[in-house]
Scaffold this active site. Structure first.
Site, mmCIF file in Angstrom:
data_model
loop_
_atom_site.group_PDB
_atom_site.id
_atom_site.type_symbol
_atom_site.label_atom_id
_atom_site.label_comp_id
_atom_site.label_asym_id
_atom_site.label_seq_id
_atom_site.Cartn_x
_atom_site.Cartn_y
_atom_site.Cartn_z
ATOM 1 N N LEU A 50 -39.948 -27.213 -102.764
ATOM 2 C CA LEU A 50 -39.722 -28.573 -102.170
ATOM 3 C C LEU A 50 -40.134 -28.078 -100.674
ATOM 4 C CD1 LEU A 50 -36.699 -30.861 -102.201
ATOM 5 C CD2 LEU A 50 -37.783 -30.208 -100.112
ATOM 6 N N GLY A 94 -36.251 -36.742 -91.897
ATOM 7 C CA GLY A 94 -35.703 -37.240 -93.028
ATOM 8 C C GLY A 94 -36.255 -37.070 -94.373
ATOM 9 N N GLY A 101 -37.335 -34.289 -95.668
ATOM 10 C CA GLY A 101 -36.899 -33.394 -96.844
ATOM 11 C C GLY A 101 -35.464 -33.802 -97.640
ATOM 12 N N TYR A 124 -30.185 -26.341 -98.225
ATOM 13 C CA TYR A 124 -29.615 -26.825 -99.394
ATOM 14 C C TYR A 124 -28.225 -26.803 -99.213
ATOM 15 C CZ TYR A 124 -34.111 -26.897 -101.717
ATOM 16 O OH TYR A 124 -35.388 -27.218 -102.141
ATOM 17 N N PHE A 182 -26.492 -29.753 -98.239
ATOM 18 C CA PHE A 182 -26.170 -30.840 -99.243
ATOM 19 C C PHE A 182 -25.105 -30.400 -100.285
ATOM 20 C CE2 PHE A 182 -30.239 -31.708 -97.183
ATOM 21 C CZ PHE A 182 -29.950 -32.981 -96.777
HETATM 22 C C1 LIG Z 1 -36.827 -27.379 -95.403
HETATM 23 C C2 LIG Z 1 -37.731 -28.537 -95.261
HETATM 24 C C3 LIG Z 1 -37.976 -29.022 -96.613
HETATM 25 C C4 LIG Z 1 -36.731 -29.729 -94.548
HETATM 26 O O1 LIG Z 1 -37.510 -30.808 -94.560
HETATM 27 P P1 LIG Z 1 -37.323 -31.934 -93.403
HETATM 28 O O2 LIG Z 1 -37.959 -32.905 -93.610
HETATM 29 O O3 LIG Z 1 -37.773 -31.297 -91.984
HETATM 30 O O4 LIG Z 1 -35.759 -32.187 -93.341
HETATM 31 P P2 LIG Z 1 -34.894 -33.448 -92.944
HETATM 32 O O5 LIG Z 1 -35.468 -34.046 -91.610
HETATM 33 O O6 LIG Z 1 -34.908 -34.340 -94.167
HETATM 34 O O7 LIG Z 1 -33.527 -32.765 -92.861
HETATM 35 C C5 LIG Z 1 -32.221 -33.254 -93.348
HETATM 36 C C6 LIG Z 1 -30.948 -32.700 -92.761
HETATM 37 O O8 LIG Z 1 -31.281 -31.214 -93.012
HETATM 38 C C7 LIG Z 1 -31.306 -30.550 -91.997
HETATM 39 N N1 LIG Z 1 -31.978 -29.511 -92.032
HETATM 40 C C8 LIG Z 1 -33.344 -29.375 -92.166
HETATM 41 N N2 LIG Z 1 -34.056 -28.181 -92.284
HETATM 42 C C9 LIG Z 1 -32.682 -27.555 -92.296
HETATM 43 C C10 LIG Z 1 -32.696 -26.086 -92.299
HETATM 44 N N3 LIG Z 1 -33.848 -25.226 -92.439
HETATM 45 N N4 LIG Z 1 -31.308 -25.425 -92.108
HETATM 46 C C11 LIG Z 1 -30.366 -26.363 -92.096
HETATM 47 N N5 LIG Z 1 -30.447 -27.715 -91.914
HETATM 48 C C12 LIG Z 1 -31.660 -28.165 -91.855
HETATM 49 C C13 LIG Z 1 -31.633 -31.613 -90.811
HETATM 50 O O9 LIG Z 1 -31.057 -31.216 -89.400
HETATM 51 C C14 LIG Z 1 -30.918 -32.861 -91.403
HETATM 52 O O10 LIG Z 1 -29.787 -32.967 -90.938
HETATM 53 P P3 LIG Z 1 -29.146 -34.285 -90.136
HETATM 54 O O11 LIG Z 1 -29.378 -35.361 -90.888
HETATM 55 O O12 LIG Z 1 -27.507 -33.934 -90.315
HETATM 56 O O13 LIG Z 1 -29.773 -34.345 -88.875
HETATM 57 C C15 LIG Z 1 -38.929 -28.408 -94.511
HETATM 58 O O14 LIG Z 1 -38.605 -27.910 -93.133
HETATM 59 C C16 LIG Z 1 -39.850 -27.488 -95.189
HETATM 60 O O15 LIG Z 1 -40.771 -28.139 -95.672
HETATM 61 N N6 LIG Z 1 -40.056 -26.162 -94.682
HETATM 62 C C17 LIG Z 1 -40.854 -25.186 -95.202
HETATM 63 C C18 LIG Z 1 -40.723 -24.907 -96.651
HETATM 64 C C19 LIG Z 1 -39.485 -24.453 -97.167
HETATM 65 O O16 LIG Z 1 -38.725 -23.568 -96.622
HETATM 66 N N7 LIG Z 1 -38.843 -25.001 -98.043
HETATM 67 C C20 LIG Z 1 -37.785 -24.920 -98.747
HETATM 68 C C21 LIG Z 1 -37.644 -23.893 -99.711
HETATM 69 S S1 LIG Z 1 -38.526 -24.295 -101.364
#
Ligand SMILES: CC(C)(COP(=O)(O)OP(=O)(O)OC[C@H]1O[C@@H](n2cnc3c(N)ncnc32)[C@H](O)[C@@H]1OP(=O)(O)O)[C@@H](O)C(=O)NCCC(=O)NCCS
Length: 166
Positions: free
Chosen positions: A94, A104, A106, A142, A145
């Site tokens: 993901l 938002g 993610g 993760y 959530f």
């Molecule tokens: C991890 C990832 C998917 C998060 O996506 P994003 O669009 O930046 O996240 P969102 O904006 O939807 O964040 C949703 C919530 O999660 C939190 N969040 C996002 N990344 C986080 C992290 N690494 N650790 C803890 N919390 C996190 C945000 O603060 C937010 O919380 P809030 O609503 O209380 O402010 C993105 O940063 C990414 O693609 N990273 C690189 C690839 C990766 O590591 N993928 C996951 C493993 S397969």
């Protein structure tokens, strides 16, 4: 604030500019996702900005079916469950485009994946959703959530299907 559409990946989507900061996830989307899907190994869903005629991929996830041995669950969970492996839905990957991170998407991708697995579980049965995280940062995402670490591998997390709201 953007609105997003979620679609099953096909070759009409523009994946060329996708960069989530993780080379393995980028190259998976670019070079392996379609073939894995054709072979039936998983399904990849992509998010594009609503109405984007260029269909530029802003985020994606890959899901599949799997199974886990219940001995890897925390002990208090196991008592009422069978001894043999149970079916799960698996989120393999993901990721969100760097320019769209922190807005938002993610969370929207995760909710979309969880809803899809929950709906599939109504037809074929699944006890939980399992995700293999790549690093501590992804793990924290993760955990936020409600995902809980498996006892045999702290980088693998699960969420009971019954905790996914309708
Ligand atoms: C991890 C990832 C998917 C998060 O996506 P994003 O669009 O930046 O996240 P969102 O904006 O939807 O964040 C949703 C919530 O999660 C939190 N969040 C996002 N990344 C986080 C992290 N690494 N650790 C803890 N919390 C996190 C945000 O603060 C937010 O919380 P809030 O609503 O209380 O402010 C993105 O940063 C990414 O693609 N990273 C690189 C690839 C990766 O590591 N993928 C996951 C493993 S397969």
């Amino acid at each position: 604030m953007h609105r997003f559409e979620f679609h099953l990946l096909d070759k009409s989507f523009d994946r060329t500019s996708f960069d989530c900061g993780n080379i393995l996830l980028n190259s998976y989307l670019m070079t392996r996702a379609r073939q894995a899907q054709t072979k039936g190994f998983n399904r990849t869903y992509v998010a594009i900005i609503e109405g984007d005629s260029e269909k530029v991929v802003q985020g994606f996830y890959a899901i599949s079916m799997g199974q886990i041995d219940l001995s890897v669950l925390p002990e208090e969970t196991i008592k009422s469950l069978p001894k043999h492996p149970v079916p799960v839905g698996r989120i393999g990957r993901l990721a969100v485009n760097k320019s769209m991170q922190g807005k938002g998407l993610g969370q929207e991708l995760l909710v979309n994946a969880l809803n899809r697995i929950r709906d599939a579980s109504k037809a074929i049965g699944a006890f939980a959703v399992v995700v293999d995280t790549k690093d501590d940062s992804a793990k924290k995402f993760y955990e936020k959530f409600g995902f809980i670490a498996l006892t045999n591998d702290p980088m693998s997390l699960y969420l009971p299907i019954e905790s996914i709201p309708e």
